[in-house]
Design an enzyme around this catalytic site. Structure first.
Site, mmCIF file in Angstrom:
data_model
loop_
_atom_site.group_PDB
_atom_site.id
_atom_site.type_symbol
_atom_site.label_atom_id
_atom_site.label_comp_id
_atom_site.label_asym_id
_atom_site.label_seq_id
_atom_site.Cartn_x
_atom_site.Cartn_y
_atom_site.Cartn_z
ATOM 1 N N GLY A 1 0.766 -1.238 0.000
ATOM 2 C CA GLY A 1 0.000 0.000 0.000
ATOM 3 C C GLY A 1 0.798 1.289 0.000
ATOM 4 O O GLY A 1 0.362 2.289 -0.563
ATOM 5 N N GLU B 1 3.910 4.187 6.118
ATOM 6 C CA GLU B 1 2.680 3.400 5.958
ATOM 7 C C GLU B 1 1.685 4.158 5.091
ATOM 8 O O GLU B 1 1.695 5.388 5.075
ATOM 9 C CB GLU B 1 2.031 3.168 7.335
ATOM 10 C CG GLU B 1 2.206 1.776 7.895
ATOM 11 C CD GLU B 1 1.374 0.707 7.189
ATOM 12 O OE1 GLU B 1 1.098 0.825 5.974
ATOM 13 O OE2 GLU B 1 1.012 -0.274 7.846
ATOM 14 N N ASP B 2 0.817 3.422 4.420
ATOM 15 C CA ASP B 2 -0.261 4.085 3.687
ATOM 16 C C ASP B 2 -1.352 4.552 4.637
ATOM 17 O O ASP B 2 -1.830 5.668 4.568
ATOM 18 C CB ASP B 2 -0.844 3.148 2.613
ATOM 19 C CG ASP B 2 -1.242 1.779 3.149
ATOM 20 O OD1 ASP B 2 -0.976 1.477 4.341
ATOM 21 O OD2 ASP B 2 -1.825 0.987 2.384
ATOM 22 N N ASP C 1 -5.121 1.886 10.420
ATOM 23 C CA ASP C 1 -6.557 1.607 10.559
ATOM 24 C C ASP C 1 -6.804 1.155 12.004
ATOM 25 O O ASP C 1 -6.973 1.982 12.896
ATOM 26 C CB ASP C 1 -6.916 0.541 9.511
ATOM 27 C CG ASP C 1 -8.383 0.169 9.479
ATOM 28 O OD1 ASP C 1 -9.206 0.943 9.967
ATOM 29 O OD2 ASP C 1 -8.713 -0.914 8.956
ATOM 30 N N ASP D 1 -5.667 -0.419 -2.097
ATOM 31 C CA ASP D 1 -6.461 -1.253 -3.005
ATOM 32 C C ASP D 1 -7.735 -1.773 -2.356
ATOM 33 O O ASP D 1 -7.878 -1.764 -1.128
ATOM 34 C CB ASP D 1 -5.643 -2.466 -3.447
ATOM 35 C CG ASP D 1 -5.509 -3.500 -2.329
ATOM 36 O OD1 ASP D 1 -5.162 -3.111 -1.198
ATOM 37 O OD2 ASP D 1 -5.786 -4.689 -2.577
ATOM 38 N N PHE E 1 -13.918 2.748 4.341
ATOM 39 C CA PHE E 1 -12.910 2.159 3.474
ATOM 40 C C PHE E 1 -12.552 3.119 2.332
ATOM 41 O O PHE E 1 -13.421 3.742 1.738
ATOM 42 C CB PHE E 1 -13.431 0.836 2.895
ATOM 43 C CG PHE E 1 -12.365 0.036 2.232
ATOM 44 C CD1 PHE E 1 -11.509 -0.761 2.963
ATOM 45 C CD2 PHE E 1 -12.203 0.091 0.847
ATOM 46 C CE1 PHE E 1 -10.505 -1.495 2.342
ATOM 47 C CE2 PHE E 1 -11.209 -0.640 0.221
ATOM 48 C CZ PHE E 1 -10.364 -1.430 0.972
ATOM 49 N N GLY F 1 -4.522 -0.260 13.755
ATOM 50 C CA GLY F 1 -3.233 -0.118 14.421
ATOM 51 C C GLY F 1 -2.573 -1.461 14.710
ATOM 52 O O GLY F 1 -1.468 -1.525 15.228
ATOM 53 N N LYS F 2 -3.262 -2.529 14.330
ATOM 54 C CA LYS F 2 -2.764 -3.867 14.640
ATOM 55 C C LYS F 2 -1.410 -4.159 13.971
ATOM 56 O O LYS F 2 -0.486 -4.675 14.612
ATOM 57 C CB LYS F 2 -3.790 -4.911 14.199
ATOM 58 C CG LYS F 2 -3.422 -6.295 14.660
ATOM 59 C CD LYS F 2 -4.519 -7.294 14.377
ATOM 60 C CE LYS F 2 -4.012 -8.668 14.726
ATOM 61 N NZ LYS F 2 -4.780 -9.361 15.716
ATOM 62 N N THR F 3 -1.307 -3.782 12.695
ATOM 63 C CA THR F 3 -0.070 -4.066 11.959
ATOM 64 C C THR F 3 1.134 -3.448 12.661
ATOM 65 O O THR F 3 2.111 -4.131 12.975
ATOM 66 C CB THR F 3 -0.165 -3.493 10.528
ATOM 67 O OG1 THR F 3 -1.381 -3.951 9.944
ATOM 68 C CG2 THR F 3 1.011 -3.914 9.681
ATOM 69 N N LEU F 4 1.054 -2.150 12.919
ATOM 70 C CA LEU F 4 2.210 -1.484 13.518
ATOM 71 C C LEU F 4 2.401 -1.867 14.980
ATOM 72 O O LEU F 4 3.534 -1.914 15.458
ATOM 73 C CB LEU F 4 2.096 0.035 13.360
ATOM 74 C CG LEU F 4 2.289 0.546 11.929
ATOM 75 C CD1 LEU F 4 2.292 2.065 11.895
ATOM 76 C CD2 LEU F 4 3.594 0.018 11.319
ATOM 77 N N ARG G 1 -5.101 0.660 -6.915
ATOM 78 C CA ARG G 1 -3.847 1.263 -6.428
ATOM 79 C C ARG G 1 -3.348 2.366 -7.346
ATOM 80 O O ARG G 1 -2.641 3.268 -6.926
ATOM 81 C CB ARG G 1 -2.751 0.198 -6.317
ATOM 82 C CG ARG G 1 -3.012 -0.863 -5.265
ATOM 83 C CD ARG G 1 -1.732 -1.666 -5.025
ATOM 84 N NE ARG G 1 -1.988 -2.920 -4.333
ATOM 85 C CZ ARG G 1 -2.109 -3.045 -3.012
ATOM 86 N NH1 ARG G 1 -2.010 -1.984 -2.242
ATOM 87 N NH2 ARG G 1 -2.319 -4.226 -2.471
ATOM 88 N N LYS H 1 -7.212 6.470 10.565
ATOM 89 C CA LYS H 1 -8.633 6.380 10.915
ATOM 90 C C LYS H 1 -8.733 6.230 12.435
ATOM 91 O O LYS H 1 -8.781 5.109 12.941
ATOM 92 C CB LYS H 1 -9.242 5.115 10.302
ATOM 93 C CG LYS H 1 -9.425 5.129 8.803
ATOM 94 C CD LYS H 1 -10.079 3.803 8.403
ATOM 95 C CE LYS H 1 -10.146 3.611 6.927
ATOM 96 N NZ LYS H 1 -10.543 2.230 6.567
HETATM 97 P P1 IMP Z 1 -4.251 -1.943 10.509
HETATM 98 O O1 IMP Z 1 -3.331 -3.030 10.918
HETATM 99 O O2 IMP Z 1 -5.695 -2.262 10.850
HETATM 100 O O3 IMP Z 1 -3.846 -0.578 11.028
HETATM 101 O O4 IMP Z 1 -4.287 -1.894 8.933
HETATM 102 C C1 IMP Z 1 -3.181 -1.626 8.209
HETATM 103 C C2 IMP Z 1 -3.297 -2.046 6.778
HETATM 104 O O5 IMP Z 1 -4.637 -2.395 6.370
HETATM 105 C C3 IMP Z 1 -2.914 -0.876 5.903
HETATM 106 O O6 IMP Z 1 -1.533 -0.812 5.717
HETATM 107 C C4 IMP Z 1 -3.678 -1.168 4.619
HETATM 108 O O7 IMP Z 1 -2.914 -2.003 3.789
HETATM 109 C C5 IMP Z 1 -4.920 -1.906 5.085
HETATM 110 N N1 IMP Z 1 -6.080 -0.994 5.141
HETATM 111 C C6 IMP Z 1 -6.670 -0.515 6.248
HETATM 112 N N2 IMP Z 1 -7.701 0.301 5.940
HETATM 113 C C7 IMP Z 1 -7.762 0.328 4.590
HETATM 114 C C8 IMP Z 1 -8.623 1.027 3.665
HETATM 115 O O8 IMP Z 1 -9.547 1.798 4.004
HETATM 116 N N3 IMP Z 1 -8.361 0.813 2.341
HETATM 117 C C9 IMP Z 1 -7.362 -0.010 1.904
HETATM 118 N N4 IMP Z 1 -6.552 -0.660 2.740
HETATM 119 C C10 IMP Z 1 -6.739 -0.499 4.073
#
Ligand code: IMP
Length: 177
Positions: free
Chosen positions: A48, A102-103, A106, A162, A155, A108-111, A168, A134
């Site tokens: 992303g 990061e793109d 959302d 994507d 979303f 925050g789980k990933t980071l 994208r 968000k």
């Molecule tokens: P998190 O771990 O929930 O913060 O999500 C992180 C990843 O989810 C981002 O890096 C995106 O790749 C994907 N993501 C979260 N929200 C969206 C969205 O609204 N559109 C597209 N991808 C999203």
């Protein structure tokens, strides 16, 4: 206002390419100021962040390095919650000034899973730059040091983001209706 159909869903234009450019320029200026005399290492998270990272990096005028890693899979309009181990993280992070790119943050789980892994490498500093945030979707609170836009919990796609693989390449950011 023209809507856009991607797979089964309809999207409306949300953030223009000019607004994106303005915020990327502002974020780059903040980073240039904060890292004067340093040599930050940008770590962009694929897929992303590839467009944001490229546009941001072009506006960085201090000595800087960038690498790209792949982390999580995200399918459909809700996070799968699965985080894959970092692929391609071959740079030495010890004592480096690291900026994660990061793109979108959302839930925050990933980071929240990835940042502690990076701390183990003992970087001199570790900051986060994200194009979008968000806050209403927050499950794991993440400190975003450099942020483009705060957006509602809807979303979005375009400018690197994507929906099931598509969208994208859009220059603007679109929002799910
Ligand atoms: P998190 O771990 O929930 O913060 O999500 C992180 C990843 O989810 C981002 O890096 C995106 O790749 C994907 N993501 C979260 N929200 C969206 C969205 O609204 N559109 C597209 N991808 C999203």
């Amino acid at each position: 206002m023209s809507t856009l159909k991607v797979h089964d869903k309809e999207f409306i234009p949300y953030i223009t390419s000019q607004q994106i450019e303005e915020q990327v320029t502002r974020v780059a200026a903040e980073i240039n100021k904060d890292y004067e005399g340093k040599r930050p290492l940008f770590i962009a998270i694929l897929n992303g962040a590839f467009i944001f990272a490229a546009d941001l990096f072009k506006k960085i005028n201090v000595e800087a390095e960038i690498c790209f890693i792949k982390l999580a899979s995200y399918k459909g309009v809700k996070s799968t919650g699965k985080v894959i181990t970092a692929i391609g993280l071959d740079a030495e992070l010890y004592n480096r000034d690291v900026i994660i790119v990061e793109d979108i943050v959302d839930t925050g789980k990933t980071l929240s899973q990835f940042l502690p892994q990076l701390e183990h490498h003992h970087p001199a500093s570790l900051k986060v730059a994200s194009l979008l945030h968000k806050p209403a979707a927050t499950v794991h609170s993440i400190k975003i040091d450099y942020l483009g836009f705060t957006i509602p919990d809807k979303f979005v796609l375009g400018y690197g983001l994507d929906y099931d693989g598509l969208g994208r390449n859009l220059k603007e950011i679109y929002q799910l209706i």
